[in-house]
Design a protein around this motif. Structure first.
Motif, PDB file in Angstrom:
ATOM      1  N   ASP A 237     -12.917  10.042   1.487  1.00 16.75           N
ATOM      2  CA  ASP A 237     -12.472   9.442   0.228  1.00 16.75           C
ATOM      3  C   ASP A 237     -11.634   8.202   0.529  1.00 16.75           C
ATOM      4  O   ASP A 237     -10.600   8.295   1.198  1.00 16.75           O
ATOM      5  CB  ASP A 237     -11.641  10.462  -0.550  1.00 16.75           C
ATOM      6  CG  ASP A 237     -11.192   9.955  -1.912  1.00 16.75           C
ATOM      7  OD1 ASP A 237     -11.279   8.733  -2.170  1.00 16.75           O
ATOM      8  OD2 ASP A 237     -10.738  10.790  -2.727  1.00 16.75           O
TER       9      ASP A 237
ATOM     10  N   TRP B 157       0.812  -1.215   0.000  1.00 11.10           N
ATOM     11  CA  TRP B 157       0.000   0.000   0.000  1.00 11.10           C
ATOM     12  C   TRP B 157       0.851   1.272   0.000  1.00 11.10           C
ATOM     13  O   TRP B 157       0.365   2.339  -0.380  1.00 11.10           O
ATOM     14  CB  TRP B 157      -0.927   0.023   1.217  1.00 11.10           C
ATOM     15  CG  TRP B 157      -2.145  -0.831   1.072  1.00 11.10           C
ATOM     16  CD1 TRP B 157      -2.284  -2.133   1.437  1.00 11.10           C
ATOM     17  CD2 TRP B 157      -3.407  -0.450   0.501  1.00 11.10           C
ATOM     18  NE1 TRP B 157      -3.549  -2.594   1.151  1.00 11.10           N
ATOM     19  CE2 TRP B 157      -4.263  -1.570   0.582  1.00 11.10           C
ATOM     20  CE3 TRP B 157      -3.895   0.737  -0.044  1.00 11.10           C
ATOM     21  CZ2 TRP B 157      -5.578  -1.541   0.123  1.00 11.10           C
ATOM     22  CZ3 TRP B 157      -5.209   0.767  -0.507  1.00 11.10           C
ATOM     23  CH2 TRP B 157      -6.036  -0.363  -0.426  1.00 11.10           C
TER      24      TRP B 157
ATOM     25  N   LEU C  34     -12.368  -2.011  -3.746  1.00 12.02           N
ATOM     26  CA  LEU C  34     -12.033  -1.139  -2.630  1.00 12.02           C
ATOM     27  C   LEU C  34     -13.287  -0.823  -1.819  1.00 12.02           C
ATOM     28  O   LEU C  34     -14.213  -0.184  -2.324  1.00 12.02           O
ATOM     29  CB  LEU C  34     -11.394   0.151  -3.140  1.00 12.02           C
ATOM     30  CG  LEU C  34     -11.003   1.194  -2.094  1.00 12.02           C
ATOM     31  CD1 LEU C  34      -9.973   0.631  -1.120  1.00 12.02           C
ATOM     32  CD2 LEU C  34     -10.461   2.448  -2.778  1.00 12.02           C
TER      33      LEU C  34
ATOM     34  N   ASP D  38     -15.673   1.103   0.274  1.00  9.91           N
ATOM     35  CA  ASP D  38     -15.883   2.535   0.465  1.00  9.91           C
ATOM     36  C   ASP D  38     -16.397   2.805   1.866  1.00  9.91           C
ATOM     37  O   ASP D  38     -15.801   3.549   2.632  1.00  9.91           O
ATOM     38  CB  ASP D  38     -16.866   3.029  -0.592  1.00  9.91           C
ATOM     39  CG  ASP D  38     -17.134   4.514  -0.500  1.00  9.91           C
ATOM     40  OD1 ASP D  38     -16.404   5.215   0.239  1.00  9.91           O
ATOM     41  OD2 ASP D  38     -18.079   4.995  -1.146  1.00  9.91           O
TER      42      ASP D  38
ATOM     43  N   THR E 267      -9.576   6.601  -1.158  1.00 11.06           N
ATOM     44  CA  THR E 267      -8.233   6.610  -1.752  1.00 11.06           C
ATOM     45  C   THR E 267      -7.275   7.551  -1.021  1.00 11.06           C
ATOM     46  O   THR E 267      -6.091   7.603  -1.364  1.00 11.06           O
ATOM     47  CB  THR E 267      -8.302   7.010  -3.235  1.00 11.06           C
ATOM     48  OG1 THR E 267      -8.774   8.362  -3.345  1.00 11.06           O
ATOM     49  CG2 THR E 267      -9.232   6.087  -4.006  1.00 11.06           C
ATOM     50  N   THR E 268      -7.769   8.304  -0.047  1.00 11.78           N
ATOM     51  CA  THR E 268      -6.910   9.215   0.713  1.00 11.78           C
ATOM     52  C   THR E 268      -6.163   8.432   1.788  1.00 11.78           C
ATOM     53  O   THR E 268      -6.790   7.764   2.610  1.00 11.78           O
ATOM     54  CB  THR E 268      -7.727  10.326   1.369  1.00 11.78           C
ATOM     55  OG1 THR E 268      -8.411  11.069   0.356  1.00 11.78           O
ATOM     56  CG2 THR E 268      -6.829  11.267   2.162  1.00 11.78           C
TER      57      THR E 268
END
Length: 504
Positions: free
Chosen positions: A374, A65, A219, A221, A376-377
């Motif tokens: 978010d 990651w 992913l 959420d 993806t943050t």
């Protein structure tokens, strides 16, 4: 595999715990289980995953990651905190050490409110996970994982082991079993010269079961929460948003970082931290993201007079557990011998070996926070390495022991100069400064969804999230106090026990 809209159980995270639970739960043909994994399938992982000596290169690949901590120590440098991304999770990128940690390090779990999670309570689940080829007392003989010490340890590491015994340390028989102190070859997840991950051992043999659906590159959420119950998961895959419903339970198996992140993004956590991240508070649970801790490590790098043989295994095939002070109830230090000179900004060595020293029962604690909903943050990770002076003192004791080992006759044929921290760094103040500046992570983060019965606990002793029905966490994040060993074996045991809890 194509997902359906509803399942009995949804597992979020295809790392060690997710692979174990997917395999164990689908032994019941009537259960419909969905396993979501943000990373790729095993076939899409880098080929180096399977090659034991290549594991240090995996941090620079998509199998990691890429997390970094906030600035740590007096120099303000961040620390890389690798974690696996893809089926198998961190078991696909770690150093393949399989060790339970000493039994005494589990005693504090009960003190912190985790009832029924002593070493003896976990022992049947440790045994269930493994086929330990050494056949030591208390080891498993019929589990999916085949574990054993390296068949041919590196010669420089055998010399280090002999040096430890010459220095007066006990030669242990089974340092992986949780009952001994001293030095010995440690069990490894290496079978026929290749890594055996959780996906290899547990998940791949179960993939053809009709009750199991695995969706990769998915992913998570946020959780779907309604009237105090978790009913499903919203996730992103194939450029679209999907929703999966769980008729029984959702189980978070995304690890110390991923599981806490998902709870926080879903509005479960400290209200005063969620609002600034623009997350609606669904359930004010102050412990989420707290209690983050890890095993930091300090490396003593030595030159050698002769070349070190090329690595065949995982580079760190022999370790020791010892006490920083004789009055302690159990070992609180680990020393690991490494057959390469671990890169260090303070020293560049062409040929050499490393003695790593790590506080196994650190007092320092930190936090995980989010700044956005978010997914993806990246999270804000502050493990607070060496913020507790007790951890520094423990490591100074370990450095003294490591230096004595390095001076022993068994290493005479190999021994060159200690280049880091170097022979001029001797007093406690100078060594303490070195420790704070040159620490690295042993990559064992735990604790962000800690188990217990107190108001700050996130899950109870049956791994249920406090205040929300239909939701559990079953991975390293529930560990209230880190065991005195590499953590992967403990995660296998937690997941094995979670399977029994979910079957009730």
């Amino acid at each position: 595999m194509k997902a359906r809209p509803d399942y009995d159980i949804i597992l979020v995270g295809g790392g060690t715990a997710g692979c174990v639970l997917a395999a164990r739960l689908t032994q019941d043909p009537d259960l419909r289980v969905l396993l979501l994994e943000a990373g790729p399938s095993t076939s899409a992982l880098p080929s180096a995953v399977a090659e034991p000596p290549a594991w240090p290169t995996l941090g620079a690949t998509p199998a990691n990651w890429g997390d970094m901590t906030v600035p740590q120590g007096p120099d303000g440098s961040p620390v890389a905190l690798p974690r696996g991304r893809g089926l198998g999770g961190s078991s696909a990128v770690n150093a393949m050490v399989f060790a339970r940690g000493h039994r005494t390090s589990y005693d504090s779990w009960a003190d912190l409110g985790a009832k029924g999670w002593s070493f003896d309570d976990l022992l049947p689940y440790f045994q269930r996970s493994e086929t330990a080829l050494g056949c030591a007392p208390g080891r498993g003989t019929n589990g999916p994982l085949t574990v054993a010490p390296a068949a041919r340890p590196n010669a420089v590491l055998l010399a280090c082991l002999a040096a430890a015994v010459q220095s007066g340390h006990r030669r242990a028989h089974d340092i992986s079993g949780g009952l001994e102190e001293g030095f010995a070859p440690v069990d490894l997840n290496i079978v026929a010269g290749r890594r055996q991950s959780a996906a290899d051992a547990y998940l791949l043999p179960a993939l053809d079961r009709p009750g199991l659906t695995v969706v990769t590159d998915a992913l998570a959420d946020r959780l779907i929460l309604k009237d105090g119950r978790c009913t499903g998961v919203r996730y992103l895959a194939d450029g679209r948003t999907h929703t999966a419903t769980a008729t029984r339970e959702v189980v978070l198996t995304a690890g110390t970082i991923g599981s806490a992140q998902l709870l926080l993004r879903s509005g479960v956590g400290p209200a005063d931290e969620l609002r600034p991240a623009d997350v609606d508070v669904v359930h004010d649970l102050p412990g989420v993201g707290r209690n983050l801790h890890d095993h930091p490590r300090v490396n003593l790098v030595h030159e050698t007079q002769v070349p070190v043989p090329p690595a065949r295994n995982n580079h760190g095939e022999i370790l020791g557990l010892l006490r920083s002070a004789p009055e302690l109830t159990g070992p609180d230090l680990q020393i690991i011998f490494i057959d390469i000179p671990v890169p260090n900004p303070a020293a560049t060595v062409a040929r050499g070996f490393t003695i790593g020293v790590s506080p196994m029962r650190p007092v320092s604690r930190g936090t995980l926070r989010i700044t956005s909903s978010d997914p993806t943050t990246p999270p804000v990770l502050d493990p607070g390495y060496f913020t507790a002076e007790e951890d520094v003192r423990a490591v100074l004791s370990g450095i003294a022991a490591a230096r004595e080992i390095a001076r022993s006759p068994a290493l005479a044929a190999w021994r060159g100069a200690e280049v880091s921290p170097g022979p001029g760094v001797v007093d406690d103040d100078a060594l303490g400064d070195f420790v704070r500046r040159h620490r690295t992570s042993y990559c064992h983060p735990v604790g962000t969804c800690a188990m217990g019965e107190s108001e700050t606990a996130v899950v109870d002793s049956e791994l249920r999230v406090r205040g929300i029905d239909g939701l559990r966490v079953a991975d390293a994040s529930v560990i209230p106090a880190i065991p005195s060993g590499n953590t992967n074996a403990t995660v296998y045991a937690i997941a094995e026990r979670a399977a029994d809890l979910l079957r009730r």
